[in-house]
Design a protein around this motif. Structure first.
Motif, PDB file in Angstrom:
ATOM      1  N   ASP A  12       0.832  -1.205   0.000  1.00  0.00           N
ATOM      2  CA  ASP A  12       0.000   0.000   0.000  1.00  0.00           C
ATOM      3  C   ASP A  12       0.868   1.256   0.000  1.00  0.00           C
ATOM      4  N   LEU A  13       1.970   1.230   0.730  1.00  0.00           N
ATOM      5  CA  LEU A  13       2.875   2.372   0.748  1.00  0.00           C
ATOM      6  C   LEU A  13       3.497   2.599  -0.628  1.00  0.00           C
ATOM      7  N   ALA A  14       3.827   1.511  -1.305  1.00  0.00           N
ATOM      8  CA  ALA A  14       4.375   1.629  -2.655  1.00  0.00           C
ATOM      9  C   ALA A  14       3.341   2.229  -3.607  1.00  0.00           C
ATOM     10  N   SER A  15       2.086   1.825  -3.459  1.00  0.00           N
ATOM     11  CA  SER A  15       1.020   2.401  -4.283  1.00  0.00           C
ATOM     12  C   SER A  15       0.837   3.881  -3.969  1.00  0.00           C
ATOM     13  N   PHE A  16       0.930   4.229  -2.697  1.00  0.00           N
ATOM     14  CA  PHE A  16       0.818   5.629  -2.270  1.00  0.00           C
ATOM     15  C   PHE A  16       1.894   6.489  -2.927  1.00  0.00           C
ATOM     16  N   ILE A  17       3.129   5.991  -2.967  1.00  0.00           N
ATOM     17  CA  ILE A  17       4.221   6.720  -3.609  1.00  0.00           C
ATOM     18  C   ILE A  17       3.885   6.992  -5.075  1.00  0.00           C
ATOM     19  N   VAL A  19       0.961   7.215  -6.526  1.00  0.00           N
ATOM     20  CA  VAL A  19      -0.109   8.213  -6.651  1.00  0.00           C
ATOM     21  C   VAL A  19       0.462   9.623  -6.517  1.00  0.00           C
ATOM     22  N   VAL A  20       1.348   9.813  -5.542  1.00  0.00           N
ATOM     23  CA  VAL A  20       1.970  11.124  -5.351  1.00  0.00           C
ATOM     24  C   VAL A  20       2.797  11.500  -6.573  1.00  0.00           C
ATOM     25  N   ASN A  21       3.608  10.572  -7.057  1.00  0.00           N
ATOM     26  CA  ASN A  21       4.474  10.862  -8.198  1.00  0.00           C
ATOM     27  C   ASN A  21       3.691  11.156  -9.467  1.00  0.00           C
ATOM     28  N   GLU A  22       2.582  10.440  -9.670  1.00  0.00           N
ATOM     29  CA  GLU A  22       1.783  10.626 -10.886  1.00  0.00           C
ATOM     30  C   GLU A  22       0.809  11.788 -10.767  1.00  0.00           C
ATOM     31  N   GLY A  23       0.460  12.163  -9.539  1.00  0.00           N
ATOM     32  CA  GLY A  23      -0.418  13.310  -9.340  1.00  0.00           C
ATOM     33  C   GLY A  23      -1.893  13.013  -9.453  1.00  0.00           C
ATOM     34  N   SER A  24      -2.260  11.751  -9.675  1.00  0.00           N
ATOM     35  CA  SER A  24      -3.677  11.403  -9.761  1.00  0.00           C
ATOM     36  C   SER A  24      -3.852   9.903  -9.570  1.00  0.00           C
ATOM     37  N   PHE A  25      -5.068   9.519  -9.135  1.00  0.00           N
ATOM     38  CA  PHE A  25      -5.369   8.096  -8.999  1.00  0.00           C
ATOM     39  C   PHE A  25      -5.461   7.430 -10.374  1.00  0.00           C
ATOM     40  N   THR A  26      -5.998   8.168 -11.343  1.00  0.00           N
ATOM     41  CA  THR A  26      -6.186   7.589 -12.681  1.00  0.00           C
ATOM     42  C   THR A  26      -4.856   7.202 -13.315  1.00  0.00           C
ATOM     43  N   ALA A  27      -3.886   8.130 -13.281  1.00  0.00           N
ATOM     44  CA  ALA A  27      -2.581   7.856 -13.891  1.00  0.00           C
ATOM     45  C   ALA A  27      -1.850   6.739 -13.156  1.00  0.00           C
ATOM     46  N   ALA A  28      -1.905   6.767 -11.811  1.00  0.00           N
ATOM     47  CA  ALA A  28      -1.229   5.733 -11.030  1.00  0.00           C
ATOM     48  C   ALA A  28      -1.884   4.374 -11.243  1.00  0.00           C
ATOM     49  N   LYS A  30      -3.410   3.301 -13.853  1.00  0.00           N
ATOM     50  CA  LYS A  30      -3.057   2.803 -15.178  1.00  0.00           C
ATOM     51  C   LYS A  30      -1.703   2.097 -15.144  1.00  0.00           C
ATOM     52  N   LYS A  31      -0.743   2.684 -14.418  1.00  0.00           N
ATOM     53  CA  LYS A  31       0.580   2.057 -14.324  1.00  0.00           C
ATOM     54  C   LYS A  31       0.533   0.763 -13.526  1.00  0.00           C
ATOM     55  N   LEU A  32      -0.345   0.709 -12.519  1.00  0.00           N
ATOM     56  CA  LEU A  32      -0.441  -0.482 -11.678  1.00  0.00           C
ATOM     57  C   LEU A  32      -1.316  -1.572 -12.299  1.00  0.00           C
ATOM     58  N   GLY A  33      -2.111  -1.206 -13.322  1.00  0.00           N
ATOM     59  CA  GLY A  33      -2.992  -2.182 -13.946  1.00  0.00           C
ATOM     60  C   GLY A  33      -4.230  -2.478 -13.132  1.00  0.00           C
ATOM     61  N   VAL A  34      -4.699  -1.464 -12.358  1.00  0.00           N
ATOM     62  CA  VAL A  34      -5.909  -1.619 -11.568  1.00  0.00           C
ATOM     63  C   VAL A  34      -6.848  -0.465 -11.897  1.00  0.00           C
ATOM     64  N   THR A  35      -8.039  -0.501 -11.357  1.00  0.00           N
ATOM     65  CA  THR A  35      -8.989   0.588 -11.587  1.00  0.00           C
ATOM     66  C   THR A  35      -8.725   1.714 -10.589  1.00  0.00           C
ATOM     67  N   PRO A  36      -9.070   2.952 -10.947  1.00  0.00           N
ATOM     68  CA  PRO A  36      -8.905   4.065 -10.002  1.00  0.00           C
ATOM     69  C   PRO A  36      -9.667   3.856  -8.700  1.00  0.00           C
ATOM     70  N   SER A  37     -10.846   3.262  -8.772  1.00  0.00           N
ATOM     71  CA  SER A  37     -11.631   3.031  -7.552  1.00  0.00           C
ATOM     72  C   SER A  37     -10.941   2.024  -6.641  1.00  0.00           C
ATOM     73  N   ALA A  38     -10.333   0.998  -7.234  1.00  0.00           N
ATOM     74  CA  ALA A  38      -9.608   0.013  -6.428  1.00  0.00           C
ATOM     75  C   ALA A  38      -8.402   0.652  -5.756  1.00  0.00           C
ATOM     76  N   LEU A  39      -7.705   1.508  -6.489  1.00  0.00           N
ATOM     77  CA  LEU A  39      -6.546   2.196  -5.920  1.00  0.00           C
ATOM     78  C   LEU A  39      -6.977   3.164  -4.828  1.00  0.00           C
ATOM     79  N   SER A  40      -8.101   3.829  -5.028  1.00  0.00           N
ATOM     80  CA  SER A  40      -8.621   4.737  -4.008  1.00  0.00           C
ATOM     81  C   SER A  40      -8.930   3.987  -2.714  1.00  0.00           C
ATOM     82  N   LYS A  41      -9.461   2.793  -2.853  1.00  0.00           N
ATOM     83  CA  LYS A  41      -9.746   1.968  -1.674  1.00  0.00           C
ATOM     84  C   LYS A  41      -8.450   1.561  -0.976  1.00  0.00           C
TER      85      LYS A  41
END
Length: 307
Positions: A12-17, A19-28, A30-41
């Motif tokens: 989760d900490l790696a995912s958080f990093i 999101v910060v680097n990409e500036g949005s849940f959508t961009a992050a 996409k790189k992780l291969g998950v949906t923005p809603s899943a990443l938000s959760k």
């Protein structure tokens, strides 16, 4: 020993990093291969586990909180340490492998670095090179940069620095423009001329000049302002006015006579004046891919800067 809670939070900490680097849940996402809603959760779960709000969420933008910034800074150190562990495990490989992220000002990339990229990649087929054009401040930690080229007389004291050579700013105009408008004799004369400037900040049309102990600040004007060095150079060549360029950008144009130096007995002062500095973070275990890149740059680039 690591606690079970810490181990469960690492992904989760790696995912958080990211999101910060990409500036949005959508961009992050996409790189992780998950949906923005899943990443938000995932981030919501992390906030609950840390009992801290990491982001201020609005419909327009994502803003990291003060607590989130502290968590980010420590998390980046953790990820970097993990990367070092991977690098150590791969240090015995005879062929350097892996990814290097490089940042440099746009003008430096176009005029100096670009010709050296392909030969480097041909020499080291196991290395992936990610190059970013970044004008302004380059924060290696926050931007995920391995090595940065900076044009400055004030390098970051917290980073290792290799000085590749000097760089100066040159004021130029086309012969046709000078024939039509006259040659500026002093910095103050520029107030009567058309000048091309960056237009990135409010101070970009305020030029500082130094000669011996004499200092002049001039506020210039002009009909054409652009933060792209090659387009600005074309404007100067075509007689649109007077412009400031790094010596490595303008040298060929001066040699072929398409532009001529102006006020060459004055030094132009700027944040981008001084040295070409190669900077990277201090590390106990330098990965082989970074070592060969640094060695390549130090061997090949200085001669380009002095030509």
């Amino acid at each position: 020993m690591f606690s079970h809670k810490l181990l469960s939070l690492l992904p989760d900490l790696a995912s958080f990093i990211l999101v910060v680097n990409e500036g949005s849940f959508t961009a992050a996402a996409k790189k992780l291969g998950v949906t923005p809603s899943a990443l938000s959760k995932t981030i919501t779960r992390l906030e609950s586990a840390l009992s801290a709000k990491l982001f201020e969420r609005t419909t327009r933008k994502l803003v990291i909180t003060q607590a989130g910034q502290k968590v980010y800074d420590q998390s980046v150190l953790m990820v970097n340490a993990a990367q070092q562990a991977i690098d150590v495990s791969q240090s015995d490989h005879t062929e350097p492998t892996g990814s290097i992220t490089v940042a440099a000002p746009e003008a430096f990339l176009n005029s100096v670095l670009q010709p050296f990229i392909t030969p480097f990649l041909v020499r080291y087929p196991g290395i992936q090179l990610k190059v970013r054009a970044v004008d302004g401040e380059i924060d290696l930690l926050r931007m995920g940069i391995d090595v940065a080229f900076k044009l400055t007389d004030k390098p970051d004291e917290n980073l290792v620095m290799i000085e590749l050579g000097p760089t100066n700013l040159v004021l130029c105009a086309s012969p046709e423009y000078i024939t039509k408008r006259g040659l500026p004799r002093t910095p103050s004369d520029l107030e009567k001329h058309d000048c091309l400037y960056l237009a990135e900040t409010e101070r970009d049309n305020i030029w500082d000049f130094l000669k011996d102990d004499e200092f002049h600040t001039v506020k210039v004007t002009g009909r054409y302002a652009i933060n792209h060095s090659q387009m600005r150079l074309q404007g100067v060549k075509q007689g649109l006015g007077v412009g400031i360029f790094h010596d490595f950008v303008i040298s060929e144009a001066i040699e072929d006579g398409s532009v001529v130096p102006v006020l060459s007995d004055w030094t132009i002062k700027s944040n981008y004046h001084g040295a070409v500095a190669l900077q990277y973070a201090q590390t106990k275990y330098m990965p082989a891919r970074l070592r060969v890149f640094l060695d390549y740059v130090v061997t090949e680039l200085p001669s380009k800067l002095t030509n």
